[in-house]
Design an enzyme around this catalytic site. Structure first.
Site, PDB file in Angstrom:
ATOM      1  N   GLY A   1      18.279  59.838  -0.649  1.00 26.51           N
ATOM      2  CA  GLY A   1      19.523  59.761   0.127  1.00 26.51           C
ATOM      3  C   GLY A   1      20.320  61.041  -0.004  1.00 26.51           C
ATOM      4  N   ALA A   2      19.594  62.181   0.014  1.00 25.26           N
ATOM      5  CA  ALA A   2      20.226  63.479  -0.287  1.00 25.26           C
ATOM      6  C   ALA A   2      20.811  64.158   0.949  1.00 25.26           C
ATOM      7  CB  ALA A   2      19.196  64.400  -0.942  1.00 25.26           C
ATOM      8  N   SER A   3      20.653  63.570   2.121  1.00 22.09           N
ATOM      9  CA  SER A   3      21.048  64.293   3.339  1.00 22.09           C
ATOM     10  C   SER A   3      22.551  64.337   3.548  1.00 22.09           C
ATOM     11  CB  SER A   3      20.368  63.669   4.569  1.00 22.09           C
ATOM     12  OG  SER A   3      20.757  62.323   4.725  1.00 22.09           O
TER      13      SER A   3
ATOM     14  N   GLY B   1      22.474  80.079  -4.615  1.00 22.29           N
ATOM     15  CA  GLY B   1      21.614  80.571  -5.697  1.00 22.29           C
ATOM     16  C   GLY B   1      20.790  79.471  -6.354  1.00 22.29           C
TER      17      GLY B   1
ATOM     18  N   TYR C   1      23.632  43.129  -0.045  1.00 26.24           N
ATOM     19  CA  TYR C   1      23.939  44.392  -0.731  1.00 26.24           C
ATOM     20  C   TYR C   1      24.308  44.133  -2.207  1.00 26.24           C
ATOM     21  CZ  TYR C   1      26.396  48.919  -1.336  1.00 26.24           C
ATOM     22  OH  TYR C   1      26.823  50.151  -1.766  1.00 26.24           O
TER      23      TYR C   1
ATOM     24  N   VAL D   1      12.375  55.564   2.309  1.00 29.52           N
ATOM     25  CA  VAL D   1      12.142  54.950   0.990  1.00 29.52           C
ATOM     26  C   VAL D   1      11.814  53.455   1.107  1.00 29.52           C
ATOM     27  CG1 VAL D   1      13.590  56.643  -0.228  1.00 29.52           C
ATOM     28  CG2 VAL D   1      14.575  54.421   0.444  1.00 29.52           C
TER      29      VAL D   1
ATOM     30  N   ALA E   1      21.196  43.214  -4.121  1.00 29.20           N
ATOM     31  CA  ALA E   1      20.354  44.393  -4.369  1.00 29.20           C
ATOM     32  C   ALA E   1      20.952  45.239  -5.492  1.00 29.20           C
ATOM     33  CB  ALA E   1      20.215  45.223  -3.091  1.00 29.20           C
ATOM     34  N   LYS E   2      22.253  45.444  -5.449  1.00 29.25           N
ATOM     35  CA  LYS E   2      22.898  46.310  -6.449  1.00 29.25           C
ATOM     36  C   LYS E   2      22.914  45.637  -7.824  1.00 29.25           C
ATOM     37  CE  LYS E   2      23.840  49.737  -3.624  1.00 29.25           C
ATOM     38  NZ  LYS E   2      23.069  50.991  -3.750  1.00 29.25           N
TER      39      LYS E   2
ATOM     40  N   ASN F   1      31.044  40.779  -3.496  1.00 32.12           N
ATOM     41  CA  ASN F   1      31.933  41.178  -2.396  1.00 32.12           C
ATOM     42  C   ASN F   1      31.634  40.307  -1.179  1.00 32.12           C
ATOM     43  OD1 ASN F   1      33.923  42.649  -1.151  1.00 32.12           O
ATOM     44  ND2 ASN F   1      32.592  44.358  -0.584  1.00 32.12           N
TER      45      ASN F   1
ATOM     46  N   ASN G   1      19.402  56.912  -5.056  1.00 32.04           N
ATOM     47  CA  ASN G   1      20.725  56.848  -4.427  1.00 32.04           C
ATOM     48  C   ASN G   1      20.677  56.327  -2.993  1.00 32.04           C
ATOM     49  OD1 ASN G   1      23.629  57.976  -3.828  1.00 32.04           O
ATOM     50  ND2 ASN G   1      22.274  58.972  -2.333  1.00 32.04           N
TER      51      ASN G   1
HETATM   52  P1  NAP Z   1      25.663  57.380   3.330  1.00 29.77           P
HETATM   53  O1  NAP Z   1      26.674  58.440   3.538  1.00 29.77           O
HETATM   54  O2  NAP Z   1      25.476  56.325   4.365  1.00 29.77           O
HETATM   55  O3  NAP Z   1      24.254  58.089   2.994  1.00 29.77           O
HETATM   56  C1  NAP Z   1      23.134  57.286   2.747  1.00 29.77           C
HETATM   57  C2  NAP Z   1      21.972  58.190   2.396  1.00 29.77           C
HETATM   58  O4  NAP Z   1      20.804  57.369   2.206  1.00 29.77           O
HETATM   59  C3  NAP Z   1      21.644  59.176   3.484  1.00 29.77           C
HETATM   60  O5  NAP Z   1      21.193  60.384   2.909  1.00 29.77           O
HETATM   61  C4  NAP Z   1      20.529  58.484   4.223  1.00 29.77           C
HETATM   62  O6  NAP Z   1      19.717  59.452   4.865  1.00 29.77           O
HETATM   63  C5  NAP Z   1      19.773  57.836   3.077  1.00 29.77           C
HETATM   64  N1  NAP Z   1      18.946  56.718   3.502  1.00 29.77           N
HETATM   65  C6  NAP Z   1      19.336  55.564   4.093  1.00 29.77           C
HETATM   66  N2  NAP Z   1      18.278  54.802   4.362  1.00 29.77           N
HETATM   67  C7  NAP Z   1      17.189  55.480   3.925  1.00 29.77           C
HETATM   68  C8  NAP Z   1      15.795  55.210   3.921  1.00 29.77           C
HETATM   69  N3  NAP Z   1      15.298  54.079   4.417  1.00 29.77           N
HETATM   70  N4  NAP Z   1      14.959  56.154   3.413  1.00 29.77           N
HETATM   71  C9  NAP Z   1      15.446  57.317   2.915  1.00 29.77           C
HETATM   72  N5  NAP Z   1      16.742  57.617   2.887  1.00 29.77           N
HETATM   73  C10 NAP Z   1      17.601  56.710   3.385  1.00 29.77           C
HETATM   74  O7  NAP Z   1      25.956  56.575   1.985  1.00 29.77           O
HETATM   75  P2  NAP Z   1      26.771  56.977   0.669  1.00 29.77           P
HETATM   76  O8  NAP Z   1      28.130  56.410   0.792  1.00 29.77           O
HETATM   77  O9  NAP Z   1      26.566  58.402   0.327  1.00 29.77           O
HETATM   78  O10 NAP Z   1      26.008  56.050  -0.386  1.00 29.77           O
HETATM   79  C11 NAP Z   1      25.042  56.533  -1.299  1.00 29.77           C
HETATM   80  C12 NAP Z   1      24.749  55.443  -2.313  1.00 29.77           C
HETATM   81  O11 NAP Z   1      25.958  55.069  -2.959  1.00 29.77           O
HETATM   82  C13 NAP Z   1      24.196  54.156  -1.684  1.00 29.77           C
HETATM   83  O12 NAP Z   1      23.228  53.598  -2.522  1.00 29.77           O
HETATM   84  C14 NAP Z   1      25.402  53.268  -1.614  1.00 29.77           C
HETATM   85  O13 NAP Z   1      25.060  51.897  -1.630  1.00 29.77           O
HETATM   86  C15 NAP Z   1      26.147  53.669  -2.870  1.00 29.77           C
HETATM   87  N6  NAP Z   1      27.567  53.348  -2.844  1.00 29.77           N
HETATM   88  C16 NAP Z   1      28.398  53.893  -1.917  1.00 29.77           C
HETATM   89  C17 NAP Z   1      29.742  53.543  -1.915  1.00 29.77           C
HETATM   90  C18 NAP Z   1      30.725  54.120  -0.936  1.00 29.77           C
HETATM   91  O14 NAP Z   1      31.884  53.660  -0.960  1.00 29.77           O
HETATM   92  N7  NAP Z   1      30.381  55.076  -0.101  1.00 29.77           N
HETATM   93  C19 NAP Z   1      30.214  52.613  -2.848  1.00 29.77           C
HETATM   94  C20 NAP Z   1      29.329  52.075  -3.756  1.00 29.77           C
HETATM   95  C21 NAP Z   1      28.019  52.443  -3.748  1.00 29.77           C
HETATM   96  P3  NAP Z   1      19.070  59.278   6.320  1.00 29.77           P
HETATM   97  O15 NAP Z   1      19.907  58.305   7.085  1.00 29.77           O
HETATM   98  O16 NAP Z   1      19.079  60.672   6.846  1.00 29.77           O
HETATM   99  O17 NAP Z   1      17.682  58.783   6.022  1.00 29.77           O
END
Ligand code: NAP
Length: 247
Positions: free
Chosen positions: A12-14, A53, A154, A63, A157-158, A148, A89
């Protein structure tokens, strides 16, 4: 690349939290393998890291496709001869009240948010054992700690990630491998951008530090948990939520 540089895989690095984690680990001298579904956005992240760098490479994988994920991780181990850090992630939400939640919404979130972490850990643990070093960090959520409404899939899973992490910590601790959960609260990313502004304000007002989280707040926690210094920290759930849950 020097062979003593630690190799980190971040899914989820994008964008969002995964992007911030990748930038931080690269800044700290790790080679970071950037994983998400499409190469284009990952290539942009890689270029940003290289401009600063740092060192990174791109691995475009869904994934949710366990076989592809396992092959990808085995490929990283073969290419670099090591995997030191794994940050699971990648995550999605498909929110709905229980009465309305479809089997598809349930299955998809369990597959992408939980099963992928199991598959990745299974594939990465062998090279970590070989190197007698590993740092596994699973990004859960405070939803998995306190539940929640609207997030049965979700939150399950978490919460599953927490049980998985504690089990991995027990199984692999003697091999120099630690496993911990970082559980964010509300972080400003694409995932939360669709929530109405009044809900965001209400949430921020309840947070003891009186602001929403930023991706860099989560990256800072991952930086420590995945560091060489954190060898005595394992099986823990670190809630990075401005003090909201204090769980
Ligand atoms: P985000 O901005 O929606 O980014 C999600 C990332 O996961 C993107 O890089 C996406 O890339 C990748 N992804 C999604 N489905 C995928 C798949 N099937 N295969 C490979 N990559 C996949 O989410 P975020 O807020 O950064 O969240 C990151 C993590 O933190 C998640 O696990 C989320 O549950 C957790 N989290 C977030 C929050 C929050 O408030 N934001 C709170 C608690 C926990 P592509 O779509 O390009 O594949």
């Amino acid at each position: 690349m020097s062979s003593d540089r630690r190799v980190a895989i971040v899914t989820g690095a994008s964008r969002g939290i995964g992007r911030a984690i990748s930038a931080r680990l690269a800044r700290e001298g790790r080679h970071v393998v950037l994983v998400s579904r499409s190469a284009g956005p990952l290539e942009e992240v890689r270029a940003g890291i290289a401009d600063g760098g740092g060192s990174a490479s791109v691995l475009a994988i869904d994934v949710g496709d366990g076989a592809a994920l396992a092959r990808g991780i085995e490929g990283v181990a073969a290419e670099f001869g090591r995997i030191d850090i794994l940050v699971n992630n990648a995550g999605i939400t498909r929110d709905n009240l229980i009465l309305r939640m479809s089997d598809e919404e349930w299955d998809e979130v369990i597959r992408v948010d939980l099963t992928s972490a199991f598959v990745a850990i299974r594939a990465a643990s062998r090279p970590m054992m070989k190197g007698r070093f590993g740092r596994i960090v699973n990004i859960a959520s405070t939803s998995g700690v306190v539940g929640n409404a609207g997030q049965a899939n979700y939150a399950s899973a978490k919460a599953g990630l927490i049980g998985l992490t504690k089990t991995v910590a027990r199984e692999l601790g003697s091999k120099g491998i630690t496993a911990n959960v970082v559980a964010p609260g509300f972080v400003e990313t694409d995932m939360t951008a669709k929530l109405p502004p009044d809900l965001r304000d209400q949430y921020a007002a309840q947070v003891p530090v009186r602001r929403l989280g930023q991706a860099e707040d989560i990256a800072a926690a991952v930086s420590y948990v995945s560091s060489d210094d954190a060898g005595y920290l394992t099986g823990q759930v670190i809630c990075v939520d401005g003090g909201l849950t204090m769980a």
